[in-house]
Design a protein around this motif. Structure first.
Motif, short mmCIF file in Angstrom:
data_model
loop_
_atom_site.label_atom_id
_atom_site.label_comp_id
_atom_site.label_asym_id
_atom_site.label_seq_id
_atom_site.Cartn_x
_atom_site.Cartn_y
_atom_site.Cartn_z
N ILE A 183 -6.59 2.94 5.07
CA ILE A 183 -5.53 2.62 4.11
C ILE A 183 -5.59 3.56 2.90
O ILE A 183 -4.60 4.14 2.48
CB ILE A 183 -5.65 1.14 3.65
CG1 ILE A 183 -5.33 0.22 4.83
CG2 ILE A 183 -4.74 0.86 2.47
CD1 ILE A 183 -5.68 -1.24 4.59
N THR B 95 0.82 -1.22 0.00
CA THR B 95 0.00 0.00 0.00
C THR B 95 0.85 1.27 0.00
O THR B 95 0.32 2.36 -0.13
CB THR B 95 -0.92 0.03 1.24
OG1 THR B 95 -0.09 0.03 2.41
CG2 THR B 95 -1.84 -1.17 1.28
N ASP C 182 -3.97 -2.41 -2.91
CA ASP C 182 -3.28 -1.60 -3.91
C ASP C 182 -3.99 -0.25 -4.12
O ASP C 182 -4.44 0.07 -5.21
CB ASP C 182 -3.22 -2.37 -5.23
CG ASP C 182 -2.02 -1.96 -6.07
OD1 ASP C 182 -1.32 -1.01 -5.66
OD2 ASP C 182 -1.78 -2.57 -7.12
#
Ligand SMILES: Cc1cc2nc3c(=O)[nH]c(=O)nc-3n(C[C@H](O)[C@H](O)[C@H](O)COP(=O)(O)O)c2cc1C
Ligand code: SF4
Lengths: 436, 202
Positions: free
Chosen positions: A134, A19, A100
């Motif tokens: 995230i 990430t 991702d």
């Protein structure tokens, strides 16, 4: 051919720290966007049209064509990324965002540039908490790097990117429900036309695309439209994510061309890995519950945009399959699906609000062991009289409710009838007994 | 979830009630203003911030949010009542959200829910007397690959079995997530010891 498939969308999954911006860049990330910013917005739209990238959110509408509907003389454009992902049993957008996030952000920048949007809202369902943290961290990183905000990559183009968090409502995944929700209202879908491309958020021309659709875009720019159009069957091009859940050995999200069958998704070693010991397939919902159900004899259906219709299904949907095993009572499945739509209807259209509620009550009665044979026909009759197909509703939610109910009742009728006949006469009381 | 009738005849906000929102919470809400063209569009983020600060969205808070966003209070109630995640009555410090959708149901979710109800002694939308836990079910949490699943506040618990429930509930960190948190929607509030010592809500 499917065996040699090299993952594209999931290529960073499993990479340590996937990430982080620098990891993404070290693996070739943010190259496509630099290339795209040297082209004109029109050229990018053409490329996406040529690739025949069809929307991954459920309807399969070609993304480039949708962008082409934006009025040419517009002054403000907004981009909305649909990360509402509430269709059971779908989780591919979740995987893309939590593993991702920079791939999505790169796609957002390119799509926003191509449509000349200066603001992009990523609509994230309220249940996504870790995914929010995230993704927000990735956005913050992109701002610091100068990839978002004023003058992205040092050029003339500027873009703000915000996450808008929902708070629990399936119908906010419908594109105009999503727009209403961004505007701070109930997520009640709007009557179309006008379509969002003409009048969307704040009455501005708006593009709504799914997270996976947007995540495909950097790869189209980098590898070219021909490459994308060459993956998979003619009308179902490009790499696609498939989810599989239920009693299989390896439930998860897998990437493949759209030439795999439901059976392959369940059985292939690099996918579902077969059924768990002593479990057998009874039924599969191959595209999210709202597309309808397959029997164990129908597993050769291709997971592309066209084949599901040959099996009485609504479409490919979200390409997320759940396997129901032999020991599961189909009445439980019927009730679960009926409840979902009964509680998620926004209530604007009478036949959807009442019809989904009736179907839930009737399905509950059947599952409680107090069903009647004629209930099955009432379910079919109700299902036939709601939705956009007969032109009765504002959005497609009731169509998504009718397909599973209809296909369950039609394809599993004898099992349902047997179960109803086997009920001990008059002894089972259901709270729903009085409902007609 | 969606269309529920709410009794709007009973007066719910006293004219002389204490203000519910601190200046810091208001400031946090204002920080969203330049993201949207209208103030109304700040409503969902505002309700998230309020719920984070107060534990739920009280009627008094809705009236104050309405004033801040220059809306009639009815618009705020209209929106807040549509979404399942806004609590209009006090909830516990931790909310357990059990998935009830298809994969989780066929993988054994109902037994997990029953076990939680038994251990906590509460039903859905109820709160334990010590104010620690509230319970609700939700449609698909998009965790089908590891169903049955449930959230405790922000933390996803995967492949839960009824036998795991006692251990999960006994863990004081059962709502701690692994990712680094963003404070964007967090409002200034009591944390840590102060929160634990505070009287139970409701
Ligand atoms: C009831 C309903 C729920 C929907 N939920 C979602 C969703 O959760 N995510 C999504 O991407 N699209 C969802 N859609 C489809 C959207 O309306 C829209 O077609 C899609 O976001 C467009 O993006 P795409 O062209 O990239 O697929 C839903 C549609 C309906 C009718
Ligand atoms: S069809 Fe159903 S969900 Fe869609 S707008 Fe009408 S009532 Fe709402």
């Amino acid at each position: 051919m499917a065996d040699s498939f090299e993952p594209v969308l999931l290529r960073n999954v499993g990479v340590e720290n996937s990430t982080a911006l620098k990891v993404y860049e070290s693996r070739g990330g943010y190259r496509a966007v630099r290339q795209a910013l040297k082209q004109t917005p029109g050229e990018i739209t053409e490329e996406v049209k040529k690739a025949n990238l069809r929307g991954r959110g459920g309807a399969g509408f070609p993304a480039g064509v949708k962008w082409g509907f934006l009025p040419p003389n517009r002054t403000v454009t907004l981009l909305c990324v649909n990360g509402d992902e509430s269709e059971p049993p779908t989780f591919s957008n979740r995987v893309l965002m939590e593993k991702d996030p920079h791939q999505l952000i790169e796609g957002v920048i390119i799509a926003a540039y191509a449509t000349q949007a200066r603001i992009a809202y990523i609509y994230l369902r309220g249940e996504f908490h870790e995914q929010f943290h995230i993704l927000q961290k990735a956005i913050d990183e992109a701002y610091v790097a100068g990839y978002l905000g004023k003058r992205v990559f040092g050029g003339d183009y500027s873009l703000e990117c915000y996450i808008h968090r929902g708070a629990g409502a399936y119908v906010c995944g419908e594109e105009t429900g999503l727009i209403e929700s961004i505007e701070g209202k109930r997520g009640c879908p709007r009557i179309k036309p006008p379509f969002p491309a003409v009048e969307g958020v704040f009455h501005r021309p708006t593009v709504v695309n799914n997270v996976e659709t947007i995540s495909c875009i950097p790869h189209i720019i980098e590898r070219g439209a021909e490459w994308f159009a060459g993956v998979g069957p003619q009308h179902s091009t490009g790499p696609k994510l498939f989810c599989i859940s239920g009693p299989v050995n390896k439930p998860g999200c897998y990437e493949a061309a759209m030439d795999i069958t439901v059976r392959e998704l369940i059985e292939r070693e690099d996918m579902g890995g077969g059924m768990q010991p002593a479990r057998k397939v009874k039924a599969v919902f191959p595209g999210g519950v709202s597309m309808g159900v397959l029997t164990a004899d129908e597993l050769d259906m291709k997971m592309d945009f066209d084949d599901p219709q040959h099996y009485g299904l609504l479409g490919l949907g979200t390409a997320a399959a759940v396997v129901i095993d032999q020991d599961t009572d189909i009445r439980i499945v019927l009730r679960n699906v009926a409840r979902f739509f009964g509680t998620e209807s926004c209530g604007q259209c009478t036949q959807c609000r009442e019809g989904t509620a009736w179907m839930y009550k009737i399905a509950s009665r059947i599952a409680d062991g107090a069903g009647r044979i004629e209930d099955l026909d009432i379910l079919l009759d109700t299902a036939r009289n709601m939705g956009m197909m007969p032109g009765l509703s504002i959005c497609g939610l009731p169509d998504g409710a009718t397909y599973p109910i209809e296909t369950i009742v039609k394809k599993f009728r004898s099992e349902l009838e047997d179960a109803i006949r086997a009920q001990p006469d008059g002894r089972v009381e259901s709270a729903m007994s009085a409902v007609n | 979830m969606a269309w529920k009738a709410i009794d709007r005849n009973t007066p719910v906000v006293g004219a002389d009630a204490e203000p519910a929102l601190s200046e810091a919470v208001r400031e946090k809400i204002r920080s969203f203003f330049d993201r949207y063209e209208t103030k109304r569009a700040v409503l969902l983020p505002a309700l998230h911030v309020v719920q984070d600060a107060l534990g739920h969205v009280s009627w008094q808070a809705m009236v104050e949010v309405a004033a801040l966003l220059e809306l009639p209070p009815s618009d705020v109630i209209d929106t807040a009542s549509f979404y399942t995640q806004y609590w209009t009555h006090p909830k516990g410090r931790k909310v357990i959200t059990v998935c009830r959708s298809l994969t989780c149901e066929v993988m054994g979710g109902p037994a997990v829910l029953a076990e939680i109800k038994k251990q906590l002694g509460i039903g859905e939308h109820e709160t334990t007397p010590d104010g620690n836990y509230s319970l609700m079910t939700e449609e698909c949490l998009a965790g089908c690959d590891h169903g049955p699943c449930m959230l405790i506040n922000e933390k996803m618990h995967k492949c839960v079995k009824p036998a795991d429930v006692a251990k999960i509930l006994a863990d004081p960190d059962n709502d701690r997530i692994d990712s680094e948190r963003s404070d964007l929607f967090d409002a200034p509030r009591m944390t840590g010891d102060a929160a634990r010592k505070a009287p139970p809500p409701g």
